[in-house]
Design a protein around this motif. Structure first.
Motif, PDB file in Angstrom:
ATOM      1  N   TYR A 121      13.495  75.551  -2.972  1.00  0.00           N
ATOM      2  CA  TYR A 121      13.490  76.984  -2.663  1.00  0.00           C
ATOM      3  C   TYR A 121      13.004  77.749  -3.889  1.00  0.00           C
ATOM      4  O   TYR A 121      12.979  77.212  -5.004  1.00  0.00           O
ATOM      5  N   ASP A 122      12.612  78.996  -3.677  1.00  0.00           N
ATOM      6  CA  ASP A 122      12.179  79.866  -4.775  1.00  0.00           C
ATOM      7  C   ASP A 122      13.304  80.817  -5.152  1.00  0.00           C
ATOM      8  O   ASP A 122      13.866  81.490  -4.274  1.00  0.00           O
ATOM      9  N   GLU A 123      13.632  80.858  -6.436  1.00  0.00           N
ATOM     10  CA  GLU A 123      14.624  81.812  -6.934  1.00  0.00           C
ATOM     11  C   GLU A 123      13.856  82.991  -7.542  1.00  0.00           C
ATOM     12  O   GLU A 123      13.443  82.964  -8.706  1.00  0.00           O
ATOM     13  N   VAL A 124      13.676  84.035  -6.739  1.00  0.00           N
ATOM     14  CA  VAL A 124      12.817  85.146  -7.154  1.00  0.00           C
ATOM     15  C   VAL A 124      13.455  85.988  -8.253  1.00  0.00           C
ATOM     16  O   VAL A 124      12.768  86.775  -8.913  1.00  0.00           O
ATOM     17  N   THR A 125      14.760  85.840  -8.470  1.00  0.00           N
ATOM     18  CA  THR A 125      15.438  86.623  -9.506  1.00  0.00           C
ATOM     19  C   THR A 125      15.504  85.879 -10.844  1.00  0.00           C
ATOM     20  O   THR A 125      16.179  86.338 -11.770  1.00  0.00           O
ATOM     21  N   ALA A 126      14.843  84.728 -10.953  1.00  0.00           N
ATOM     22  CA  ALA A 126      14.892  83.938 -12.184  1.00  0.00           C
ATOM     23  C   ALA A 126      14.395  84.759 -13.376  1.00  0.00           C
ATOM     24  O   ALA A 126      13.337  85.408 -13.311  1.00  0.00           O
ATOM     25  N   ARG A 127      15.170  84.745 -14.460  1.00  0.00           N
ATOM     26  CA  ARG A 127      14.828  85.511 -15.658  1.00  0.00           C
ATOM     27  C   ARG A 127      15.069  84.655 -16.897  1.00  0.00           C
ATOM     28  O   ARG A 127      16.037  83.885 -16.953  1.00  0.00           O
ATOM     29  N   ASP A 128      14.228  84.809 -17.899  1.00  0.00           N
ATOM     30  CA  ASP A 128      14.377  84.073 -19.146  1.00  0.00           C
ATOM     31  C   ASP A 128      15.176  84.913 -20.135  1.00  0.00           C
ATOM     32  O   ASP A 128      14.630  85.528 -21.058  1.00  0.00           O
ATOM     33  N   GLU A 129      16.487  84.957 -19.907  1.00  0.00           N
ATOM     34  CA  GLU A 129      17.361  85.747 -20.778  1.00  0.00           C
ATOM     35  C   GLU A 129      18.769  85.176 -20.753  1.00  0.00           C
ATOM     36  O   GLU A 129      19.224  84.634 -19.748  1.00  0.00           O
ATOM     37  N   ASN A 130      19.449  85.287 -21.897  1.00  0.00           N
ATOM     38  CA  ASN A 130      20.835  84.828 -22.021  1.00  0.00           C
ATOM     39  C   ASN A 130      21.017  83.369 -21.600  1.00  0.00           C
ATOM     40  O   ASN A 130      22.012  83.001 -20.969  1.00  0.00           O
ATOM     41  N   GLY A 131      20.050  82.520 -21.938  1.00  0.00           N
ATOM     42  CA  GLY A 131      20.146  81.101 -21.620  1.00  0.00           C
ATOM     43  C   GLY A 131      19.870  80.768 -20.169  1.00  0.00           C
ATOM     44  O   GLY A 131      20.043  79.621 -19.753  1.00  0.00           O
ATOM     45  N   GLN A 132      19.448  81.756 -19.381  1.00  0.00           N
ATOM     46  CA  GLN A 132      19.153  81.502 -17.975  1.00  0.00           C
ATOM     47  C   GLN A 132      17.798  80.824 -17.827  1.00  0.00           C
ATOM     48  O   GLN A 132      16.888  81.046 -18.616  1.00  0.00           O
ATOM     49  N   CYS A 133      17.677  80.009 -16.806  1.00  0.00           N
ATOM     50  CA  CYS A 133      16.432  79.286 -16.547  1.00  0.00           C
ATOM     51  C   CYS A 133      15.435  80.205 -15.831  1.00  0.00           C
ATOM     52  O   CYS A 133      15.758  80.783 -14.789  1.00  0.00           O
ATOM     53  N   PRO A 134      14.219  80.339 -16.367  1.00  0.00           N
ATOM     54  CA  PRO A 134      13.222  81.210 -15.731  1.00  0.00           C
ATOM     55  C   PRO A 134      12.396  80.516 -14.650  1.00  0.00           C
ATOM     56  O   PRO A 134      11.532  81.138 -14.039  1.00  0.00           O
ATOM     57  N   PHE A 135      12.661  79.229 -14.414  1.00  0.00           N
ATOM     58  CA  PHE A 135      11.860  78.478 -13.460  1.00  0.00           C
ATOM     59  C   PHE A 135      12.195  78.908 -12.024  1.00  0.00           C
ATOM     60  O   PHE A 135      13.361  78.896 -11.622  1.00  0.00           O
ATOM     61  N   VAL A 136      11.180  79.221 -11.260  1.00  0.00           N
ATOM     62  CA  VAL A 136      11.360  79.717  -9.891  1.00  0.00           C
ATOM     63  C   VAL A 136      11.619  78.583  -8.913  1.00  0.00           C
ATOM     64  O   VAL A 136      12.462  78.703  -8.011  1.00  0.00           O
ATOM     65  N   LYS A 137      10.920  77.466  -9.076  1.00  0.00           N
ATOM     66  CA  LYS A 137      10.997  76.359  -8.119  1.00  0.00           C
ATOM     67  C   LYS A 137      12.270  75.545  -8.372  1.00  0.00           C
ATOM     68  O   LYS A 137      12.419  74.940  -9.438  1.00  0.00           O
ATOM     69  N   ARG A 138      13.145  75.485  -7.372  1.00  0.00           N
ATOM     70  CA  ARG A 138      14.458  74.868  -7.580  1.00  0.00           C
ATOM     71  C   ARG A 138      14.880  73.979  -6.405  1.00  0.00           C
ATOM     72  O   ARG A 138      14.415  74.150  -5.286  1.00  0.00           O
ATOM     73  N   LEU A 139      15.787  73.052  -6.721  1.00  0.00           N
ATOM     74  CA  LEU A 139      16.423  72.206  -5.708  1.00  0.00           C
ATOM     75  C   LEU A 139      17.934  72.335  -5.865  1.00  0.00           C
ATOM     76  O   LEU A 139      18.456  72.228  -6.979  1.00  0.00           O
ATOM     77  N   PRO A 140      18.671  72.547  -4.758  1.00  0.00           N
ATOM     78  CA  PRO A 140      20.137  72.653  -4.854  1.00  0.00           C
ATOM     79  C   PRO A 140      20.770  71.279  -5.021  1.00  0.00           C
ATOM     80  O   PRO A 140      20.334  70.303  -4.403  1.00  0.00           O
ATOM     81  N   VAL A 141      21.816  71.196  -5.858  1.00  0.00           N
ATOM     82  CA  VAL A 141      22.489  69.926  -6.098  1.00  0.00           C
ATOM     83  C   VAL A 141      24.001  70.106  -6.051  1.00  0.00           C
ATOM     84  O   VAL A 141      24.520  71.211  -6.208  1.00  0.00           O
ATOM     85  N   GLU A 142      24.679  68.991  -5.837  1.00  0.00           N
ATOM     86  CA  GLU A 142      26.136  68.915  -5.934  1.00  0.00           C
ATOM     87  C   GLU A 142      26.468  68.128  -7.204  1.00  0.00           C
ATOM     88  O   GLU A 142      25.893  67.071  -7.446  1.00  0.00           O
ATOM     89  N   LEU A 143      27.362  68.658  -8.009  1.00  0.00           N
ATOM     90  CA  LEU A 143      27.768  67.973  -9.228  1.00  0.00           C
ATOM     91  C   LEU A 143      28.770  66.877  -8.893  1.00  0.00           C
ATOM     92  O   LEU A 143      29.817  67.137  -8.316  1.00  0.00           O
TER      93      LEU A 143
END
Length: 253
Positions: A121-143
Motif C-alpha cells: 500500500y502507499d502511505e501518502v502521509t510519509a514524512r522524513d522527520e523525527n526518525g519517521q520513514c519517508p518511504f511511501v511503498k509499504r507492506l503491513p506486518v505482524e511482529l
C-alpha cells in the motif's frame, strides 16, 4: 491415549513450509523503531509510483528491463538501475502474505522477526522527520518476536552479509523458526529446540542423559501400544555452549 495425543498436537504451532524468508533493511537501523511501532516494512525510490510498477508486463524479465529503463530516465547518473528494478519487483511481486521478514536494527544488534499480513500500500502521509520513514511503498506486518543478534547461531550470522535492501534468506529458515518457537510442526516434521544459555562448557554426559530420555519415551510408547523409536529423532547441534540443540522427527508421537 491416542485421543489425548491428538488433542495435544492441536496445541503445537504449524509453520508453513511454502513461505519465504526475507531480510529487509531499515537504512542502517534509522527507521527500525518506526517499522516496528507502526508494523510495516518499506522500500524507497518514491520517484517511481506504485501505479507504474503495477502497470508493468506480467513477464517478470520484461518488467525488470522496462523498470530499469524508467529508473535510468529519472536518475541518469544512477550506478545500478538494474538493482533498483530488481528490488522493487521483489517487493511488489515476490514477498507474499505469510512470508517471514527479519528487520535488523542499528548495527543489526536487535532483530525483529515479522510476518507479512497484507499487500503493498502507499502511505501518502510519509514524512522524513523525527526518525519517521519517508518511504511511501509499504507492506503491513505482524511482529512475532524481537531477538538479539547474539542469540542466533553462528551460521545464521552470514545472512547479514548481504547489503541489499531486500534479501532472500530461505537457507537460514531453520534458525529463524527456532528463534520464534521452540516447539512446532513443519513439512510433516515435529521440531523441538532446546536453547542452551550457559557460557560454561557443557559436559558430554548431558548428551548421554538426553539419549536416556529418548529411550524412556520409546519404552513408554511401547507400553501404550504407540509406534515410536528414538532412532527416528535426528539432532542438530548449533552452538559453542550458548546455542541451539535442535531435535526433529517425522514421527510426531
Amino acid at each position: 491415549m491416542i485421543d489425548g495425543i491428538r488433542e495435544f498436537e492441536k496445541l503445537v504451532p504449524e509453520v508453513n513450509d511454502k513461505n519465504n524468508y526475507w531480510l529487509v533493511r531499515t537504512m542502517g537501523g534509522q527507521y527500525f523503531k518506526d517499522f516496528i511501532d507502526k508494523r510495516f516494512i518499506a522500500i524507497g525510490y518514491n520517484e517511481i509510483t506504485s501505479s507504474t510498477i503495477r502497470g508493468l508486463d506480467e513477464d517478470i524479465k520484461v518488467a525488470r528491463r522496462v523498470l530499469k529503463e524508467i529508473y535510468r530516465g529519472i536518475k541518469p547518473d544512477a550506478k545500478a538501475p538494474g538493482q533498483v528494478a530488481n528490488q522493487l519487483i521483489r517487493f511488489y511481486r515476490e514477498i507474499k502474505v505469510g512470508d517471514i521478514v527479519l528487520v535488523p536494527g542499528m548495527n543489526s544488534f536487535r532483530i525483529a522477526i515479522c510476518k507479512v499480513v497484507g499487500d503493498v500500500y502507499d502511505e501518502v502521509t510519509a514524512r522524513d522527520e523525527n526518525g519517521q520513514c519517508p518511504f511511501v511503498k509499504r507492506l503491513p506486518v505482524e511482529l512475532l518476536k524481537i531477538v538479539s543478534r547474539r542469540e542466533l547461531p553462528p551460521k545464521a550470522q552470514f545472512m547479514f552479509n548481504s547489503r541489499h535492501p531486500i534479501s532472500l534468506i530461505n537457507d537460514y529458515c531453520r534458525y529463524v523458526d527456532g528463534s520464534v518457537s521452540d516447539f512446532y510442526n513443519k513439512a510433516e516434521e515435529t521440531h523441538i529446540v532446546l536453547n542452551i544459555r550457559t557460557d560454561d562448557d557443557v559436559d558430554a554426559s548431558a548428551f548421554f542423559h538426553l539419549q536416556s530420555l529418548l529411550k524412556i519415551t520409546e519404552e513408554y510408547c511401547r507400553e501404550q501400544g504407540i509406534e515410536g523409536k528414538s532412532s527416528e529423532v535426528s539432532m542438530k547441534v548449533q552452538m559453542e555452549s550458548k546455542g541451539m540443540l535442535h531435535l526433529s522427527s517425522k514421527n510426531k508421537t
